[in-house]
Design an enzyme around this catalytic site. Structure first.
Site, PDB file in Angstrom:
ATOM      1  N   LYS A  13       0.813  -0.875  -0.249  1.00 32.47           N
ATOM      2  CA  LYS A  13      -0.069   0.067  -0.093  1.00 32.47           C
ATOM      3  C   LYS A  13       0.703   1.305  -0.013  1.00 32.47           C
ATOM      4  O   LYS A  13       0.860   2.474  -0.753  1.00 32.47           O
ATOM      5  CB  LYS A  13      -0.600   0.095   1.294  1.00 32.47           C
ATOM      6  CG  LYS A  13      -1.975   1.162   1.877  1.00 32.47           C
ATOM      7  CD  LYS A  13      -2.586   1.185   2.856  1.00 32.47           C
ATOM      8  CE  LYS A  13      -1.490   1.660   3.936  1.00 32.47           C
ATOM      9  NZ  LYS A  13      -1.322   2.951   4.486  1.00 32.47           N
ATOM     10  N   ASN A  14       1.926   1.356   0.695  1.00 33.50           N
ATOM     11  CA  ASN A  14       2.891   2.455   1.045  1.00 33.50           C
ATOM     12  C   ASN A  14       3.743   2.764  -1.060  1.00 33.50           C
ATOM     13  O   ASN A  14       4.135   3.400  -0.583  1.00 33.50           O
ATOM     14  CB  ASN A  14       3.892   2.591   1.944  1.00 33.50           C
ATOM     15  CG  ASN A  14       2.994   2.367   3.850  1.00 33.50           C
ATOM     16  OD1 ASN A  14       1.889   2.725   3.794  1.00 33.50           O
ATOM     17  ND2 ASN A  14       2.649   2.783   4.653  1.00 33.50           N
ATOM     18  N   CYS A  27      -4.084  12.697  14.120  1.00 32.47           N
ATOM     19  CA  CYS A  27      -4.440  11.693  14.035  1.00 32.47           C
ATOM     20  C   CYS A  27      -4.269  10.532  14.952  1.00 32.47           C
ATOM     21  O   CYS A  27      -3.367  10.695  16.288  1.00 32.47           O
ATOM     22  CB  CYS A  27      -4.156  11.392  12.849  1.00 32.47           C
ATOM     23  SG  CYS A  27      -2.423  10.559  12.843  1.00 32.47           S
ATOM     24  N   ARG A  74       0.541  14.466  12.604  1.00 31.46           N
ATOM     25  CA  ARG A  74       1.749  14.350  12.190  1.00 31.46           C
ATOM     26  C   ARG A  74       1.845  15.599  11.386  1.00 31.46           C
ATOM     27  O   ARG A  74       1.282  15.600  10.327  1.00 31.46           O
ATOM     28  CB  ARG A  74       1.032  13.779  11.341  1.00 31.46           C
ATOM     29  CG  ARG A  74       1.141  12.037  12.207  1.00 31.46           C
ATOM     30  CD  ARG A  74       0.534  10.448  11.511  1.00 31.46           C
ATOM     31  NE  ARG A  74       1.197  10.396  10.439  1.00 31.46           N
ATOM     32  CZ  ARG A  74       0.768   8.971  10.111  1.00 31.46           C
ATOM     33  NH1 ARG A  74      -0.202   8.048   9.966  1.00 31.46           N
ATOM     34  NH2 ARG A  74       1.526   8.854   8.579  1.00 31.46           N
ATOM     35  N   ASP A  90       5.546   1.131  11.477  1.00 25.30           N
ATOM     36  CA  ASP A  90       4.453   0.057  11.355  1.00 25.30           C
ATOM     37  C   ASP A  90       4.401  -1.573  11.705  1.00 25.30           C
ATOM     38  O   ASP A  90       3.708  -1.995  11.467  1.00 25.30           O
ATOM     39  CB  ASP A  90       4.137   0.133  10.334  1.00 25.30           C
ATOM     40  CG  ASP A  90       3.842   1.526   9.202  1.00 25.30           C
ATOM     41  OD1 ASP A  90       3.626   1.696  10.351  1.00 25.30           O
ATOM     42  OD2 ASP A  90       4.358   1.771   8.241  1.00 25.30           O
ATOM     43  N   ARG A 107      -8.027  -0.185   5.734  1.00 18.61           N
ATOM     44  CA  ARG A 107      -7.563   0.532   4.792  1.00 18.61           C
ATOM     45  C   ARG A 107      -6.459   0.341   4.360  1.00 18.61           C
ATOM     46  O   ARG A 107      -6.016   0.744   3.547  1.00 18.61           O
ATOM     47  CB  ARG A 107      -7.141   1.184   6.100  1.00 18.61           C
ATOM     48  CG  ARG A 107      -8.120   2.130   6.366  1.00 18.61           C
ATOM     49  CD  ARG A 107      -7.653   3.723   6.817  1.00 18.61           C
ATOM     50  NE  ARG A 107      -6.472   4.375   6.641  1.00 18.61           N
ATOM     51  CZ  ARG A 107      -5.529   4.704   7.771  1.00 18.61           C
ATOM     52  NH1 ARG A 107      -5.520   4.920   8.590  1.00 18.61           N
ATOM     53  NH2 ARG A 107      -4.556   5.006   6.814  1.00 18.61           N
TER      54      ARG A 107
HETATM   55  C1  UD1 Z   1       5.122   6.641   6.117  1.00 16.86           C
HETATM   56  C2  UD1 Z   1       4.320   5.853   5.950  1.00 16.86           C
HETATM   57  C3  UD1 Z   1       3.963   5.502   7.307  1.00 16.86           C
HETATM   58  C4  UD1 Z   1       4.865   5.672   8.205  1.00 16.86           C
HETATM   59  C5  UD1 Z   1       5.239   6.312   8.010  1.00 16.86           C
HETATM   60  C6  UD1 Z   1       7.196   5.719   9.316  1.00 16.86           C
HETATM   61  C7  UD1 Z   1       3.030   6.095   4.209  1.00 16.86           C
HETATM   62  C8  UD1 Z   1       1.624   6.513   3.454  1.00 16.86           C
HETATM   63  N1  UD1 Z   1       3.008   6.004   5.405  1.00 16.86           N
HETATM   64  O1  UD1 Z   1       3.920   7.991   7.172  1.00 16.86           O
HETATM   65  O2  UD1 Z   1       3.116   4.089   7.332  1.00 16.86           O
HETATM   66  O3  UD1 Z   1       4.428   4.270   9.605  1.00 16.86           O
HETATM   67  O4  UD1 Z   1       6.029   6.381   7.060  1.00 16.86           O
HETATM   68  O5  UD1 Z   1       7.679   5.130   8.510  1.00 16.86           O
HETATM   69  O6  UD1 Z   1       4.188   5.809   3.759  1.00 16.86           O
HETATM   70  N2  UD1 Z   1       7.187  14.771  10.782  1.00 16.86           N
HETATM   71  C9  UD1 Z   1       7.460  15.898  10.946  1.00 16.86           C
HETATM   72  N3  UD1 Z   1       7.258  16.710   9.892  1.00 16.86           N
HETATM   73  C10 UD1 Z   1       6.776  16.285   8.888  1.00 16.86           C
HETATM   74  C11 UD1 Z   1       6.636  14.864   8.152  1.00 16.86           C
HETATM   75  C12 UD1 Z   1       7.195  14.279   9.002  1.00 16.86           C
HETATM   76  O7  UD1 Z   1       7.650  16.404  11.799  1.00 16.86           O
HETATM   77  O8  UD1 Z   1       6.860  17.530   7.577  1.00 16.86           O
HETATM   78  C13 UD1 Z   1       7.231  13.673  11.376  1.00 16.86           C
HETATM   79  C14 UD1 Z   1       6.700  12.385  12.005  1.00 16.86           C
HETATM   80  O9  UD1 Z   1       5.644  13.739  12.425  1.00 16.86           O
HETATM   81  C15 UD1 Z   1       6.808  11.793  12.110  1.00 16.86           C
HETATM   82  C16 UD1 Z   1       8.150  11.392  11.274  1.00 16.86           C
HETATM   83  O10 UD1 Z   1       8.854  12.633  10.480  1.00 16.86           O
HETATM   84  O11 UD1 Z   1       7.233  10.978  13.549  1.00 16.86           O
HETATM   85  C17 UD1 Z   1       8.354  10.641  10.147  1.00 16.86           C
HETATM   86  O12 UD1 Z   1       6.652  10.518   9.469  1.00 16.86           O
HETATM   87  P1  UD1 Z   1       7.312  10.409   8.127  1.00 16.86           P
HETATM   88  O13 UD1 Z   1       8.361   9.676   7.614  1.00 16.86           O
HETATM   89  O14 UD1 Z   1       7.129  11.980   7.074  1.00 16.86           O
HETATM   90  O15 UD1 Z   1       5.752   9.677   7.848  1.00 16.86           O
HETATM   91  P2  UD1 Z   1       4.775   9.323   6.794  1.00 16.86           P
HETATM   92  O16 UD1 Z   1       5.730  10.264   5.649  1.00 16.86           O
HETATM   93  O17 UD1 Z   1       3.050   9.624   7.412  1.00 16.86           O
END
Ligand code: UD1
Length: 462
Positions: free
Chosen positions: A50-51, A148, A153, A336, A428
């Site tokens: 999915k990701n 969430c 996030r 995850d 999901r």
């Molecule tokens: C993706 C995955 C999710 C997984 C996560 C971490 C997808 C669709 N989802 O989520 O399943 O749990 O990676 O492996 O691929 N952060 C910030 N600012 C930002 C973006 C992120 O502070 O602009 C922080 C987040 O709050 C979190 C960390 O960075 O603490 C990692 O988040 P991120 O890798 O961005 O997660 P997702 O990409 O949303």
């Protein structure tokens, strides 16, 4: 590539809701009934990731030619993204029968570069369209995701990166509006490693003018898979999978065909379920290299792991040993998989300390596992799990996707019956998890589901 025949613009209903012989109201179908105690034995075929599929679908925005994606999982988040793309004017064709997991997307006539709150709030990965929309259409309006279940996030790193590429950004009324006549290459250093942030900006930079260097990038296999698709579309990208990625922007991208990598989190979930039930389970169509940290940890717990080229077999005939886990970015132990591992730790001999380093509030499953009899204490980012406590069936609630998977796993070894509510969280991201588990011996059904005779549960199971 010319246009494709038979493209439709109609959102397609989520398949499990209509194709599984389900004949009761939807709220009933939102529950699983699980009776624990069976060993899981046999083979499970792993679905596409999915990701990896979500960013690949967003990449279709970057070209006016069709992008054909294979091994797309049939899960609700994918339907949400299809609906999002359709709402923007994309044409979508779904494969049927043997081509069931193929989706063709054509974004030749995008009209509405907007991701509305209604969609973004159900699936935060909707923000993945931000970069591609600005790059292709010069503007985007995407809802801010808000909080969430697993904590704040933010998407500040996506925004900062786009500004670095020359976009002007306004935030108002809960939306981000980004605009740029043409993005230009830049130097992006991520303050924190972000998976979708790396993907979003890699897509944006692919059509920018000049070279972009991104440092401190996510190294997850899903990032590399997206780069592989973009390169097939004509992008010039080096270094995906390492922490520095170099992208030389091109004028135009074209259509491509791409097979999505197997879902390492789905595979890992089944591996843990198999180990915990003392089973003998083989996951086929998976990539053991993507599962390294988890498989090593399971070996530490006493599980026998045999990795093939595209399969993993796990067997476990003894009591599991406790082992501490700390979640990290790839190639570390994935956040995850943390919830599912906690279910396993409740049955291991000894005490396991599970440290969650990626998200600040990702222990929602702990309190539900405690309701089933587990002994878990939360101290900030650490969960201290005293193992070898018998679990008993209970009424429990899903709070997010992976938390739900952890409760399914706990229920598989609990004594008696567990009723798991709000399984839309599982839908999901897991493709027909109940069918896959049933095929290896689990007693699980969706409430109200009429099981085909051959899959009927043994006598005595409600
Ligand atoms: C993706 C995955 C999710 C997984 C996560 C971490 C997808 C669709 N989802 O989520 O399943 O749990 O990676 O492996 O691929 N952060 C910030 N600012 C930002 C973006 C992120 O502070 O602009 C922080 C987040 O709050 C979190 C960390 O960075 O603490 C990692 O988040 P991120 O890798 O961005 O997660 P997702 O990409 O949303």
């Amino acid at each position: 590539m010319a246009g494709i025949r038979g493209l439709n613009k109609v959102p397609v209903p989520f398949r499990p809701m209509r194709a599984l012989g389900i004949q009761t109201p939807e709220n009933l179908m939102d529950k699983f009934v699980i009776r624990g105690g069976n060993r899981l034995v046999g083979n499970i075929r792993v679905s596409g990731a999915k990701n990896a599929a979500l960013p690949a679908m967003a990449a279709a925005i970057l070209t006016d030619e069709p992008v054909i994606l294979e091994n797309i999982p049939d899960v609700r988040d994918i339907q949400t993204e299809r609906n999002l793309l359709v709402s923007m004017g994309a044409e979508v064709e779904l494969g049927y029968g043997r081509a069931h997991h193929r989706t063709t997307l054509c974004c030749r006539s995008l009209v509405n570069p907007e991701a509305a709150y209604e969609l973004v709030k159900t699936m935060r990965a909707s923000t993945l369209v931000l970069g591609p929309l600005v790059a292709r259409m010069g503007r985007a309006r995407v809802s801010l995701p808000g909080g969430c279940a697993i904590g704040a996030r933010p998407i500040d790193l996506h925004i900062k990166g786009l500004e670095q590429l020359g976009a002007s950004i306004i935030q108002e009324h809960g939306y981000i509006e980004a605009a740029a006549e043409r993005l230009r290459g830049g130097h992006i250093i991520f303050d924190k490693i972000t998976v979708t942030g790396t993907e979003d900006l890699m897509m944006a930079a692919a059509l920018a003018e000049g070279e972009t260097v991104m440092e401190n990038c996510a190294r997850e296999p899903e990032v590399s898979d997206l780069a592989a698709l973009l390169i097939k579309m004509g992008a010039d990208i080096e270094g995906a999978g390492a922490s520095t990625i170099r992208i030389r922007g091109v004028e135009k991208l074209h259509g491509a065909r791409h097979r999505i990598i197997p879902d390492r989190i789905e595979a890992g979930t089944f591996v843990i379920a198999g180990a915990l039930t003392g089973g003998d389970l083989t996951l086929i169509n998976c990539n053991p290299e993507h599962l390294g940290a988890l498989l090593r940890k399971l070996e530490e717990c006493g599980v026998t792991v045999q990795a093939g080229l595209d399969s993993v077999r796990i067997t476990n005939g003894h009591r599991l040993r406790a082992a501490d886990v700390t979640t990290e970015e790839f190639p570390g132990f994935p956040t995850d998989m943390q919830a599912q591992y906690m279910a396993l730790a409740t049955q291991a001999e000894g005490t396991s300390v599970i440290t969650e380093n990626i998200f600040e509030n990702r222990f929602m499953h702990a309190q539900e596992l405690v309701r089933m009899g587990a002994n878990i204490r939360i101290e900030g980012r650490r969960a201290i799990v005293r193992g070898h406590t018998p679990l008993g069936g209970a009424a429990v609630q899903c709070s997010d996707l992976r938390a739900s998977a952890s409760l399914v796993i706990g229920a598989l070894v609990a004594e008696g019956e567990t009723i798991l509510d709000r399984v839309y969280h599982i839908d999901r991201g897991y493709e027909r998890i109940e069918e896959k588990l049933r095929s290896v011996g689990a007693q699980i059904r969706r409430m109200g589901e009429i099981l085909p005779k051959r899959a009927a549960l043994p006598a005595g199971v409600a």
